[in-house]
Design an enzyme around this catalytic site. Structure first.
Site, PDB file in Angstrom:
ATOM      1  N   ARG A  17      -8.070   3.263  53.443  1.00  0.00           N
ATOM      2  CA  ARG A  17      -8.321   4.234  54.520  1.00  0.00           C
ATOM      3  C   ARG A  17      -9.330   5.310  54.120  1.00  0.00           C
ATOM      4  NH1 ARG A  17      -6.510   0.508  55.600  1.00  0.00           N
ATOM      5  NH2 ARG A  17      -4.602  -0.053  56.674  1.00  0.00           N
ATOM      6  N   GLU A  24      -4.132  10.965  58.352  1.00  0.00           N
ATOM      7  CA  GLU A  24      -5.164   9.942  58.528  1.00  0.00           C
ATOM      8  C   GLU A  24      -6.262  10.406  59.493  1.00  0.00           C
ATOM      9  OE1 GLU A  24      -5.243   5.338  60.027  1.00  0.00           O
ATOM     10  OE2 GLU A  24      -3.728   5.926  58.564  1.00  0.00           O
ATOM     11  N   SER A  40      -1.307   5.915  63.473  1.00  0.00           N
ATOM     12  CA  SER A  40      -0.568   6.378  62.296  1.00  0.00           C
ATOM     13  C   SER A  40      -1.127   7.733  61.871  1.00  0.00           C
ATOM     14  CB  SER A  40      -0.701   5.372  61.152  1.00  0.00           C
ATOM     15  OG  SER A  40      -0.132   4.136  61.517  1.00  0.00           O
TER      16      SER A  40
END
EC number: 1.3.1.98
Length: 395
Positions: free
Chosen positions: A161, A387, A247
């Site tokens: 990520r 995130e 998320s």
């Protein structure tokens, strides 16, 4: 004046001082160049699915990417197809197109909201696939540049990520280039296009197959979309749980030593470094008389010596990925949790998602995120990292 709440899936964010829309790469370069030349702050918005923008908005130019185009490119290896995709293309639309064309490699990334240009920023991944497995290069317009340059996937330093784009390299992704697997040959034999081997247990269970099995592309896509819908991870105006950034926290990566301090039932996955196969040649003079056992022992001895750390250095610690959702749940935060009088809440379907229940402010979203962070840290000593990209707001 446009509010950023209209351009983000979390539906929060104050006004934009100026909104511009780029519909082709030349216009994109021109509009960005003007903002950079004027010294004006620039916020690039695609699908708005990975942004948390503060209630004060953005005092500068908001540049909305609306470039379109998917075309086949040259240079692919045998059995592969290269595809060049403009940044403004819907990511899920691209996956649907690839499945229809019988191209595999991104089918497990179905249903991820946002645009193609945002995919390499955080190296999107889900259900056993990551963009890094298919990405070849991007066309990148660096801040202050007149024209984009090609950057290879290796130059992007893609990780879990993250990428150099997320870590501070300023500029705009103009297009991406992928190399996908062509299933034309097996379609002639089997009559169906098969996806890549299933690499995620939950997806394998949903499909009723074993890990490593190959399943028709369309079936993989359908199952992934079903799993994502069950978690409120597919945008749906009728489902308030989808008013989110997906998320909200990444799965923490810790040392194996730290992971052993957690409860035995805490999910964890060892992140083993992949080392390339190494051929250790025998000495030519000895090779003629060497027995197979001698050859094996020599190979094993040399391989062990090459793998050993230098004298005086400790071996690198093994890293382990934890489940952020499990940590949140075990810290006492349940699905549907909300702070008193707050219009922000944890999704009723998945504890990893923070949602706008209707009329929430960015401050309320951030307050809930901080509460979740504090609970997990107090219970387990783990710091959860957001995130989404934070603009004008901090946790």
């Amino acid at each position: 004046m446009t509010n950023l709440s209209e351009l983000t899936t979390l539906r929060v964010g104050g006004p934009a001082a100026r909104l511009e829309t780029a519909t082709d790469p030349a216009e994109l370069a021109r509009l960005a160049g003007r903002a950079w030349a004027d010294g004006e702050p620039l916020l690039v918005v695609g699908g708005g699915s990975n942004l948390l923008v503060g209630d004060d908005g953005f005092d500068g130019t908001v540049l909305r990417i609306a470039t379109r185009g998917i075309e086949r490119a040259t240079g692919a290896a045998e059995g592969r197809v290269r595809v060049r995709v403009q940044a403004g293309e819907s990511w899920d639309g691209l996956v649907a197109w690839a499945v229809e064309q019988g191209l595999s490699g991104i089918e497990a990334l179905s249903g991820i909201p946002g645009l193609a240009g945002g995919a390499p920023v955080q190296n999107i991944g889900a259900y056993g696939q990551e963009l890094s497995e298919s990405l070849v290069a991007i066309d990148f317009l660096a801040e202050g540049a007149d024209a984009p340059v090609r950057m290879s996937a290796a130059e992007l330093e893609l990780g879990y990520r993250t990428s150099v784009l997320k870590q501070g390299l300023a500029g705009i992704v103009v297009s991406i280039e992928l190399e996908l697997h062509d299933t034309a040959a097996e379609r002639e034999v089997l009559g169906d296009a098969l996806g890549q081997p299933i690499a995620y247990a939950q997806l394998a269970n949903a499909l009723g197959v074993q890990l490593g099995d190959r399943v028709p592309l369309a079936r993989v896509r359908e199952s992934v979309l079903g799993l994502r819908r069950s978690k409120g991870m597919v945008l749906d105006a009728a489902d308030p749980d989808t008013a989110s950034a997906g998320s909200f926290f990444t799965n923490p990566i810790v040392t194996e030593r730290f992971a052993r301090t957690l409860p035995a039932d805490a999910p964890r996955w060892v992140l083993a470094e992949e080392t390339p196969d190494e051929i250790v040649p025998l000495d030519a003079a000895d090779a003629a008389d060497a027995s197979p056992l001698d050859e094996f022992l020599a190979f094993q001895r040399d391989a062990e010596e090459s793998a050993a750390p230098p004298a005086g250095e400790e071996p690198a610690e093994t890293l382990v990925k934890l489940s952020a959702a499990w940590l949140i749940e075990q810290s006492g935060i349940h699905r549907g949790f909300a702070l008193p009088a707050s219009r922000a809440g944890v999704s009723s379907k998945h504890t990893l998602s923070i949602t706008n229940r209707g009329g929430a402010t960015a401050a309320e979203i951030a307050e809930l995120a901080r509460f979740v962070q504090n609970r997990v840290h107090a219970e387990f000593g783990v710091v959860l990292h957001p995130e989404p990209v934070l603009v004008g707001v901090s946790l």
